[in-house]
Scaffold this motif. Sequence first.
Motif, short mmCIF file in Angstrom:
data_model
loop_
_atom_site.label_atom_id
_atom_site.label_comp_id
_atom_site.label_asym_id
_atom_site.label_seq_id
_atom_site.Cartn_x
_atom_site.Cartn_y
_atom_site.Cartn_z
N THR A 156 0.83 -1.20 0.00
CA THR A 156 0.00 0.00 0.00
C THR A 156 0.87 1.25 0.00
OG1 THR A 156 -1.76 -1.14 1.18
CG2 THR A 156 -1.79 1.26 1.26
N SER A 157 0.47 2.24 -0.80
CA SER A 157 1.14 3.54 -0.79
C SER A 157 0.19 4.59 -0.24
CB SER A 157 1.61 3.92 -2.20
OG SER A 157 0.49 4.01 -3.08
N TYR A 158 0.77 5.73 0.17
CA TYR A 158 0.00 6.76 0.87
C TYR A 158 0.11 8.09 0.13
CZ TYR A 158 -0.02 3.12 4.30
OH TYR A 158 -0.20 1.90 4.90
N GLY A 159 -1.05 8.66 -0.18
CA GLY A 159 -1.09 9.91 -0.91
C GLY A 159 -1.83 10.98 -0.15
N TYR A 160 -1.82 12.19 -0.72
CA TYR A 160 -2.53 13.31 -0.13
C TYR A 160 -3.71 13.70 -1.02
CZ TYR A 160 -3.79 17.50 2.26
OH TYR A 160 -4.53 18.43 2.95
N PHE A 161 -4.85 14.02 -0.39
CA PHE A 161 -6.08 14.36 -1.08
C PHE A 161 -6.25 15.88 -1.01
CE2 PHE A 161 -10.72 12.61 -1.52
CZ PHE A 161 -10.94 13.47 -2.59
N GLY B 152 -8.25 2.38 -4.59
CA GLY B 152 -7.84 3.45 -3.70
C GLY B 152 -8.98 3.92 -2.82
N CYS B 153 -8.63 4.39 -1.63
CA CYS B 153 -9.63 4.97 -0.75
C CYS B 153 -9.05 6.21 -0.09
CB CYS B 153 -10.11 3.97 0.30
SG CYS B 153 -8.94 3.63 1.62
N ALA B 154 -9.91 6.98 0.56
CA ALA B 154 -9.48 8.23 1.17
C ALA B 154 -10.15 8.41 2.52
CB ALA B 154 -9.81 9.41 0.27
N ILE B 155 -9.47 9.13 3.40
CA ILE B 155 -10.02 9.49 4.70
C ILE B 155 -9.76 10.98 4.94
CG2 ILE B 155 -9.64 7.18 5.64
CD1 ILE B 155 -7.37 8.49 7.34
N LYS B 156 -10.52 11.55 5.85
CA LYS B 156 -10.28 12.91 6.33
C LYS B 156 -9.62 12.81 7.71
CE LYS B 156 -12.36 15.51 3.16
NZ LYS B 156 -11.63 16.53 2.38
N ALA B 157 -8.77 13.79 8.00
CA ALA B 157 -8.14 13.90 9.32
C ALA B 157 -8.11 15.36 9.71
CB ALA B 157 -6.71 13.34 9.28
N CYS B 158 -7.98 15.61 11.00
CA CYS B 158 -7.79 16.99 11.46
C CYS B 158 -6.63 17.01 12.44
CB CYS B 158 -9.04 17.57 12.09
SG CYS B 158 -8.85 19.33 12.51
N TYR B 159 -5.45 17.36 11.94
CA TYR B 159 -4.29 17.54 12.82
C TYR B 159 -4.42 18.89 13.54
CZ TYR B 159 0.23 19.11 14.36
OH TYR B 159 1.24 19.62 15.11
N ALA C 139 -7.68 -3.33 4.85
CA ALA C 139 -8.84 -3.75 4.06
C ALA C 139 -8.42 -4.24 2.68
CB ALA C 139 -9.84 -2.61 3.93
N GLY C 140 -7.20 -3.85 2.24
CA GLY C 140 -6.68 -4.35 0.98
C GLY C 140 -6.53 -3.33 -0.12
N PHE C 141 -6.65 -2.02 0.18
CA PHE C 141 -6.53 -1.01 -0.86
C PHE C 141 -5.07 -0.79 -1.25
CE2 PHE C 141 -10.73 -0.05 0.82
CZ PHE C 141 -11.44 0.24 -0.33
#
Length: 318
Positions: free
Chosen positions: A2-7, A211-218, A288-290
């Motif tokens: 899995t790789s990690y990107g920015y939305f 691919g999937c996406a989530i929201k976060a609030c740092y 989950a497998g994305f």
Amino acid sequence: MTSYGYFLASEDHGPRALVDQARQAEAAGFTSLWISDHYHPWLDAQGNSPFVWSTIGALSQATSLPVATAVTCPTVRTHPAVIAQAAATSGALHEGRFRLGVGSGEALNEHILGDPWPQAPIRLEMLEEAVEIIRALFTGERVSHRGRYYTVENARLRTLPDRPVPIDVSGYAPAATELAARIGDGFVTMGPEGDLLRRYRESGGEGRHTGCAIKACYDTDRDRAARTVLERWPNMFLPGELAALLPEPRHFEQATELVTKEHITGGSMPLGDDPEEHIRALAACRDAGFDEVHVSQIGPDMNGFFEFYRTRVLPGLG
């Protein structure tokens, strides 16, 4: 792996800010970018909605990261033949690092020309025909098409990337997910949604890009982070089909009066500056497998967010 990107959230930021965030994302160690395609923000508090194709062009000069729309609706507000040209040009600008994410859309963006907003099954039929047209135009051949929903006459794209732009189809319900498996080069959704991913693969999507996406609030204060989400993005907590049916930001504002801070703090959205909380949220999508997981920051401290992810979150994800 899995790789990690920015939305990049076009509803929450203007075009120059989005380009700057793309640069910061690359420097922080993110490996790809998604960008939303909206005519309106969901809420006036978000305050933006730049034309996505102009921003995508600017991104090609600012970053080497792959870029995808998440997602474009090629059915009502914009004719699929125009989307095909925009995506082909974006593919050429990004030298093969662009993917076209498409979906059946929301009334919020698509009603603006006065067209009726169809029921969901019709929207999916329109999306399928639109993707057929886009793929035909990606060949570079002359295309004429007379279908149930669209007409194309003597159209030919002259500016094309070396290879056709991949088309990812979004799914937030079973019927759209099955359509994605039938017509898409990949599948995209929000959140872990392992059940939808399994349905996608069982319906014929095995081995394709996901691919999937989530929201976060740092924020250095978790309670303040929750208040920020409540002010700027409570629309995320609306149930069912409301997001697809409400036509104006004021209607979302009326509906989100029912959302409370407890809805936000009681869910799975990462809030504050505990890296483990952020790692768990992204790892849920990974587990989950994305193939790709994209995260979007809600709130004003973009510099703090990218430094936090560079030093404490992304290293923890391996």
